[in-house]
Design a protein around this motif. Structure first.
Motif, mmCIF file in Angstrom:
data_model
loop_
_atom_site.group_PDB
_atom_site.id
_atom_site.type_symbol
_atom_site.label_atom_id
_atom_site.label_comp_id
_atom_site.label_asym_id
_atom_site.label_seq_id
_atom_site.Cartn_x
_atom_site.Cartn_y
_atom_site.Cartn_z
ATOM 1 N N GLU A 1 35.867 42.625 41.534
ATOM 2 C CA GLU A 1 36.960 42.616 42.413
ATOM 3 C C GLU A 1 37.112 41.391 43.026
ATOM 4 O O GLU A 1 36.141 40.647 43.710
ATOM 5 N N VAL A 2 38.343 40.801 43.267
ATOM 6 C CA VAL A 2 38.659 39.534 43.884
ATOM 7 C C VAL A 2 39.237 39.945 45.144
ATOM 8 O O VAL A 2 40.473 40.200 44.841
ATOM 9 N N ALA A 3 38.626 39.768 46.230
ATOM 10 C CA ALA A 3 39.300 40.361 47.355
ATOM 11 C C ALA A 3 40.758 39.680 47.781
ATOM 12 O O ALA A 3 41.669 40.376 48.219
ATOM 13 N N LYS A 4 41.033 38.311 47.410
ATOM 14 C CA LYS A 4 42.501 37.666 47.787
ATOM 15 C C LYS A 4 43.411 38.465 46.845
ATOM 16 O O LYS A 4 44.423 38.247 47.167
ATOM 17 N N TRP A 5 42.964 38.767 45.898
ATOM 18 C CA TRP A 5 44.098 39.449 44.923
ATOM 19 C C TRP A 5 44.392 40.741 45.327
ATOM 20 O O TRP A 5 45.508 41.507 44.939
ATOM 21 N N GLY A 6 43.516 41.558 46.144
ATOM 22 C CA GLY A 6 43.823 43.081 46.612
ATOM 23 C C GLY A 6 43.029 43.937 45.496
ATOM 24 O O GLY A 6 42.046 43.711 44.840
ATOM 25 N N VAL A 7 43.821 45.103 45.600
ATOM 26 C CA VAL A 7 43.177 46.254 44.756
ATOM 27 C C VAL A 7 43.718 46.362 43.390
ATOM 28 O O VAL A 7 44.950 46.348 43.436
ATOM 29 N N TRP A 8 42.903 46.643 42.347
ATOM 30 C CA TRP A 8 43.444 46.615 41.147
ATOM 31 C C TRP A 8 44.457 47.836 41.010
ATOM 32 O O TRP A 8 43.783 48.990 41.558
ATOM 33 N N GLY A 9 45.612 47.893 40.436
ATOM 34 C CA GLY A 9 46.386 49.068 40.418
ATOM 35 C C GLY A 9 47.212 49.512 41.587
ATOM 36 O O GLY A 9 48.201 50.275 41.401
ATOM 37 N N LYS A 10 46.858 48.803 42.461
ATOM 38 C CA LYS A 10 47.760 48.997 43.708
ATOM 39 C C LYS A 10 48.293 47.574 44.119
ATOM 40 O O LYS A 10 49.645 47.626 44.212
#
Length: 99
Positions: free
Chosen positions: A48-57
């Protein structure tokens, strides 16, 4: 990913490689002789890449930008279709071609 140089971060995201469909989202040419190809995948990264956010959300597509030098040969066919194109690779004589 064999033909991609400088791919350490990409290998961290996808250690087993890109196993789900990849499409060509954009092809750019510039006056400096560079070619930029944006590849899109809906494959979820293992990290998970924090600055991208949450996958699927916050996001559900990863865009991979590839930069080619002035030795790249580009030929476009069926240009009017203007749609995401499936990525097919032809590997011949230790060179990789998008077909």
């Amino acid at each position: 990913m064999k033909f991609i140089h400088g791919k350490k971060f990409l290998e961290t995201l996808f250690p087993m490689g890109l196993t789900e469909p990849v499409v060509i989202g954009q092809i750019c040419l510039n006056v400096f002789g560079n070619t930029i190809i944006s590849l899109h995948t809906k494959q979820q990264p293992v990290v998970e890449v924090a600055k991208w956010g949450v996958w699927g959300k916050d996001y559900n597509v990863v865009v991979i930008k590839l930069l080619g030098g002035d030795d790249a040969l580009l030929e476009a066919r069926n240009w009017p279709s203007k749609n995401y194109l499936p990525l097919d690779l032809l590997i011949e004589n230790d060179r990789c071609q998008l077909v």
